[in-house]
Scaffold this motif. Structure first.
Motif, PDB file in Angstrom:
ATOM      1  N   ALA B  68      13.979  36.181 -23.249  1.00 21.71           N
ATOM      2  CA  ALA B  68      13.723  34.855 -22.691  1.00 21.71           C
ATOM      3  C   ALA B  68      13.739  34.909 -21.169  1.00 21.71           C
ATOM      4  O   ALA B  68      14.791  34.775 -20.552  1.00 21.71           O
ATOM      5  CB  ALA B  68      14.767  33.872 -23.218  1.00 21.71           C
ATOM      6  N   HIS B  69      12.576  35.112 -20.573  1.00 21.58           N
ATOM      7  CA  HIS B  69      12.489  35.280 -19.129  1.00 21.58           C
ATOM      8  C   HIS B  69      12.195  33.979 -18.395  1.00 21.58           C
ATOM      9  O   HIS B  69      12.275  33.942 -17.167  1.00 21.58           O
ATOM     10  CB  HIS B  69      11.406  36.309 -18.796  1.00 21.58           C
ATOM     11  CG  HIS B  69      11.661  37.662 -19.377  1.00 21.58           C
ATOM     12  ND1 HIS B  69      10.790  38.707 -19.250  1.00 21.58           N
ATOM     13  CD2 HIS B  69      12.699  38.167 -20.090  1.00 21.58           C
ATOM     14  CE1 HIS B  69      11.269  39.778 -19.869  1.00 21.58           C
ATOM     15  NE2 HIS B  69      12.430  39.466 -20.387  1.00 21.58           N
ATOM     16  N   LEU B  70      11.834  32.932 -19.110  1.00 22.17           N
ATOM     17  CA  LEU B  70      11.371  31.707 -18.457  1.00 22.17           C
ATOM     18  C   LEU B  70      12.411  31.096 -17.524  1.00 22.17           C
ATOM     19  O   LEU B  70      12.097  30.845 -16.349  1.00 22.17           O
ATOM     20  CB  LEU B  70      10.922  30.699 -19.526  1.00 22.17           C
ATOM     21  CG  LEU B  70      10.321  29.389 -19.005  1.00 22.17           C
ATOM     22  CD1 LEU B  70       9.044  29.646 -18.218  1.00 22.17           C
ATOM     23  CD2 LEU B  70      10.054  28.433 -20.161  1.00 22.17           C
ATOM     24  N   PRO B  71      13.650  30.851 -17.975  1.00 26.78           N
ATOM     25  CA  PRO B  71      14.603  30.205 -17.059  1.00 26.78           C
ATOM     26  C   PRO B  71      14.838  31.023 -15.788  1.00 26.78           C
ATOM     27  O   PRO B  71      14.780  30.480 -14.684  1.00 26.78           O
ATOM     28  CB  PRO B  71      15.877  30.086 -17.910  1.00 26.78           C
ATOM     29  CG  PRO B  71      15.405  30.124 -19.323  1.00 26.78           C
ATOM     30  CD  PRO B  71      14.215  31.043 -19.323  1.00 26.78           C
ATOM     31  N   GLY B  72      15.067  32.311 -15.943  1.00 27.47           N
ATOM     32  CA  GLY B  72      15.358  33.136 -14.777  1.00 27.47           C
ATOM     33  C   GLY B  72      14.187  33.262 -13.825  1.00 27.47           C
ATOM     34  O   GLY B  72      14.355  33.284 -12.598  1.00 27.47           O
ATOM     35  N   MET B  73      12.985  33.349 -14.358  1.00 29.94           N
ATOM     36  CA  MET B  73      11.820  33.485 -13.479  1.00 29.94           C
ATOM     37  C   MET B  73      11.508  32.171 -12.772  1.00 29.94           C
ATOM     38  O   MET B  73      11.104  32.174 -11.612  1.00 29.94           O
ATOM     39  CB  MET B  73      10.612  33.983 -14.287  1.00 29.94           C
ATOM     40  CG  MET B  73      10.737  35.441 -14.737  1.00 29.94           C
ATOM     41  SD  MET B  73      11.225  36.613 -13.419  1.00 29.94           S
ATOM     42  CE  MET B  73       9.886  36.368 -12.252  1.00 29.94           C
ATOM     43  N   ILE B  74      11.718  31.056 -13.469  1.00 30.28           N
ATOM     44  CA  ILE B  74      11.580  29.760 -12.798  1.00 30.28           C
ATOM     45  C   ILE B  74      12.595  29.689 -11.648  1.00 30.28           C
ATOM     46  O   ILE B  74      12.268  29.295 -10.524  1.00 30.28           O
ATOM     47  CB  ILE B  74      11.830  28.612 -13.810  1.00 30.28           C
ATOM     48  CG1 ILE B  74      10.626  28.436 -14.750  1.00 30.28           C
ATOM     49  CG2 ILE B  74      12.156  27.305 -13.078  1.00 30.28           C
ATOM     50  CD1 ILE B  74       9.454  27.667 -14.147  1.00 30.28           C
ATOM     51  N   ALA B  75      13.791  30.108 -11.931  1.00 27.58           N
ATOM     52  CA  ALA B  75      14.858  30.042 -10.923  1.00 27.58           C
ATOM     53  C   ALA B  75      14.543  30.886  -9.697  1.00 27.58           C
ATOM     54  O   ALA B  75      15.011  30.599  -8.596  1.00 27.58           O
ATOM     55  CB  ALA B  75      16.184  30.474 -11.538  1.00 27.58           C
ATOM     56  N   SER B  76      13.724  31.923  -9.891  1.00 25.40           N
ATOM     57  CA  SER B  76      13.411  32.796  -8.754  1.00 25.40           C
ATOM     58  C   SER B  76      12.432  32.134  -7.779  1.00 25.40           C
ATOM     59  O   SER B  76      12.197  32.656  -6.687  1.00 25.40           O
ATOM     60  CB  SER B  76      12.837  34.122  -9.260  1.00 25.40           C
ATOM     61  OG  SER B  76      11.487  33.973  -9.646  1.00 25.40           O
ATOM     62  N   GLN B  77      11.849  31.009  -8.171  1.00 18.84           N
ATOM     63  CA  GLN B  77      10.811  30.382  -7.344  1.00 18.84           C
ATOM     64  C   GLN B  77      11.142  28.955  -6.926  1.00 18.84           C
ATOM     65  O   GLN B  77      10.272  28.213  -6.463  1.00 18.84           O
ATOM     66  CB  GLN B  77       9.472  30.386  -8.108  1.00 18.84           C
ATOM     67  CG  GLN B  77       8.871  31.758  -8.290  1.00 18.84           C
ATOM     68  CD  GLN B  77       8.105  32.199  -7.057  1.00 18.84           C
ATOM     69  OE1 GLN B  77       7.358  31.448  -6.469  1.00 18.84           O
ATOM     70  NE2 GLN B  77       8.321  33.453  -6.642  1.00 18.84           N
TER      71      GLN B  77
END
Lengths: 163, 163, 163, 163, 163, 163, 163, 163
Positions: B68-77
């Motif tokens: 589940a990469h969505l939360p962390g990748m959103i957080a990176s931006q």
């Protein structure tokens, strides 16, 4: 012109990923290496993935630990094969890294190898196997590598005989 | 103008994430919802994250399963708080989702809640708590919500007394 | 007037939680810190939670290990957002801490971050993100923090180039 | 002439591995399929692996569950890339399959994908990515596949908008 | 006057905890039962724990699931022995419940039994064993219970002989 | 006349179980200690269990690691409460010890405490709590113990204030 | 005169252990079967183990679930080889059974097989392999069994060819 | 003529497997030892397994770590009993080794013992137990071994009495 791109999420992953580079050298495969952080440099990550095929890379090897998003996110932006190396993490010893890399949803695979040093070495061998599908020199290098592995077992036997 | 953005990696996550939306409605918090796939629509994901604050969102809630990469990748931006909801996965029951979401490296947090339905509900409550730090109406809604929870326990007691 | 309350179940958690305090200082967020044990000082815990909003706190960060009840029990007595930091435990390396903190029932969330040092740092970042929803100075601090993170990656690249 | 060999340890794995075959057909990659049991037909396994390159295969995809030795043992007898699909097992839901496949020692990699159906699909995509390193038609197929994935997300969004 | 207090975090735990009550009846131990939620009714929880010894209870049995804080928090407010029953949770099958209950820090024990129905039954037996340290009637009840268990094995043998 | 029997499967468990003995001394509870191995001295184990009540013991505390059968097998031969202490094992850090002790079938409970040192201490406290159900001196000792725990927190606070 | 003793902790284990008996019949190995509960009939267990060799048994197969002490405790009272079958448990799917059986301390081994049905079948095969070390008829039976397994793979291939 | 063949996947396994050899010497069982790698020398592995019975071996003991295929693959090529020793692996502490060895499919068992040193010792004891089914000298050796174990417990008791 590098055939393989070796990237890692942090300089602290180098302790693991150096084994990838060493093995690529043994197998005579050209490579480039870079720090690309999924979470700290997401734009660089996308640029890297999107340009990879165009600049001649055949395989990308990405090492990361913990919530290891780098391999999967790279894979979402290229059609090249992406090999993921789960780096051993502090608290969970790489279980989190492994699951974050391997459990990709249908449509966007990562080619996952073992946690830590063994996986880092195997990423190099797997990249060479992929290249060997169209490059006979790589196939020859793999054959020599296998022979060396068998010879190493023979040395182990000699050592064991002394115990 | 929505205060909370509720996103999910796939329509199959709606079964879980609808509980977030229901609870936000109970708490009277405005929200928008969308399917944003980290791996299938990475560009949309980045656009969403980068525009979130500007369009008035205060919190992003992202549900995803497996790697589940969505939360962390959103957080990176974005610099907005991002709440991650680990959706229960088929083989590993959400252990992979949980570790992929919570084990973020230093610098890029996700606010992780429980696996599955309980977590989906709690993402809404947590978003409301965040909003309540500057919005008294949200604080009042939370107080009413707590009172209702206590009343529900009283109903359980009445039911238990009949066994 | 402190914006963030940093509490921990035991002085032995300070080794982890000091990273929260350091990062809050970097981000210029005011905080107070205290030892509050869920099991040894349950009354103090409730008093702390019940007075938190009134005395001006915006976020509570609670670190605990093992059967880590502190974050969840604090959350049961306040409507402020509560961030839980799973401290690495001796036998189970923080798996028990993580599950005891994150798997909260519907209605009472904790915002859980990673096990150990990375999570402790991220608790500070997440608290700042929450504050940034109404405080532009915090948002600016986060932007500077992100820029510093990118610069750090550049330094890693320079270092990698020397290997 | 098949480019990909799809093998499985038992006919019971077909429920999972059919997704590999379906996806290969979608991607227009030729394949052959066979039951090869590491433990019941070890000689056939070795013969298969040793002849694979010679008969034109570019990639072998091996699915197995439990103490899943098939992918790794195939890999020990060929220099072709071997993709391992961990089939979901009854008691341990594929954790045993995953670890038996991915944790290979240095020198003999398997390219491991996710447990179960998602992994089976991804094995096909990964095989196509490998073939795309020398075959532009495969690259075009992957691009079309990616576009179809994005279109599917758009359909999900339309569906979500109706809730 | 009840000797044992049986409490549970939610009415949904009754499916499990009814086995405690049934077994207490079999063993002729008086009990009271109540829903006490650590997170929704923390004040009631403390009141219950603080009054328990005074009102004549000898043992408290607390069943809870997920981030199961009830047994440990009750234990922090009484010097009576507290037995914790880990209720099977949806996603993690009670692993979270078990670790949240058993991994208590030094000074505040919970007497933890097995996950689910077997544990619920055993909580009743353990409470009776505790009471039997000063109450001979309870000891007699336990002896009879053991005899019945042996008789049940004999019945199983008769059944097995028919297969 | 000892009130508590402290037994362990091997002298190597003493490193853990000494904490039980120390805490029993602090709490002024008389005890005896012995090495009783379930697998190496099964007859002694049964004799010990069968004679325990008769010789005046009120509680048995059994520490063991790995496939830790001692607590459960002792429990099968006495109606006294048996407290199981999971000793931290080498490879699996006590997960095997914990599950082997706590997951007892219906009818034969063990009162399981935390893995390792914390559990060893808590076994002593739990034994004292059991004795306190009929012995007011034990109850007073527990109250003093609790007060000392609170005082220790105050000392931690003083220490934290210096950081 | 039975060569193999098949015992199980409860009649509920018969669902699993019947596969052991079926396979022993296929392999033409004589056996007896009985319910022997480690916790409910510990004396019977010891009597069974102590008499086993004398009455002509060559191997004991013990199936049990949860805190599965039966195989290890039997092994502590006989010098015959003891095969342990971890029965799938409800909450933990046999992980507890497996660890309770396999993690025996040095000196008292159990020969552990897979969790559930596969393990139950394999216990029979393993017992036959042990008997085959001195009994040629058993060796012949195993050879025939292997041939049948290979034939079964051929049938699978025929089936697969129809898909 | 050796009765037991002790093989290991790598010389690095000797640290563990030497305990097997030491214990076989104590038990007066003749053995041979060799390095046989499933992945690096698959042909040698098959030759070894296929010749084992013919050359007089009664039992094969195979130690391996990680994706430990050696015991199961040996078992696929012989009808002799094969004992598998899970060697402790670096990242996962032998969990991967254990599952790769024990979770064999129906028809091809491995007799699995504990992870690491305890298992290595027990492999020797188990091999002796197997041999004892037809060799009274081995049975006598086991009886003496048991007596020595009991004596060792007595020594532990003497040591404990001094604390």
């Amino acid at each position: 012109m590098a055939q393989v791109g070796v990237i890692m999420g942090s300089i602290s992953d180098w302790e693991t990923m150096q084994h990838t580079c060493e093995e690529l050298e043994t197998l005579n495969i050209s490579y480039e290496k870079e720090v690309i952080s999924a979470h700290r440099t997401p734009d660089d990550m996308f640029t890297y993935a999107q340009n990879a095929r165009e600049k001649g890379l055949k395989v990308i090897i990405a090492g990361a630990g913990g919530a290891a998003h780098l391999p999967g996110m790279i894979a979402s932006q290229t059609t090249l094969p992406v090999i993921g190396v789960p780096v051993e993490s502090k608290a969970l010893q790489g279980v989190d890294s492994l699951l974050s890399i391997v459990q990709m949803p249908g449509g966007v695979p990562t080619a996952t190898v073992a946690i830590g040093k063994a996986g880092a070495k195997n990423a190099a061998v797997l990249a060479t196997q992929i290249i060997s599908t169209f490059d006979e020199k790589a196939e020859q290098a793999l054959k020599a590598y296998r022979t060396a592995m068998k010879d190493a077992v023979q040395e182990m036997r000699d050592e064991l005989a002394t115990y």
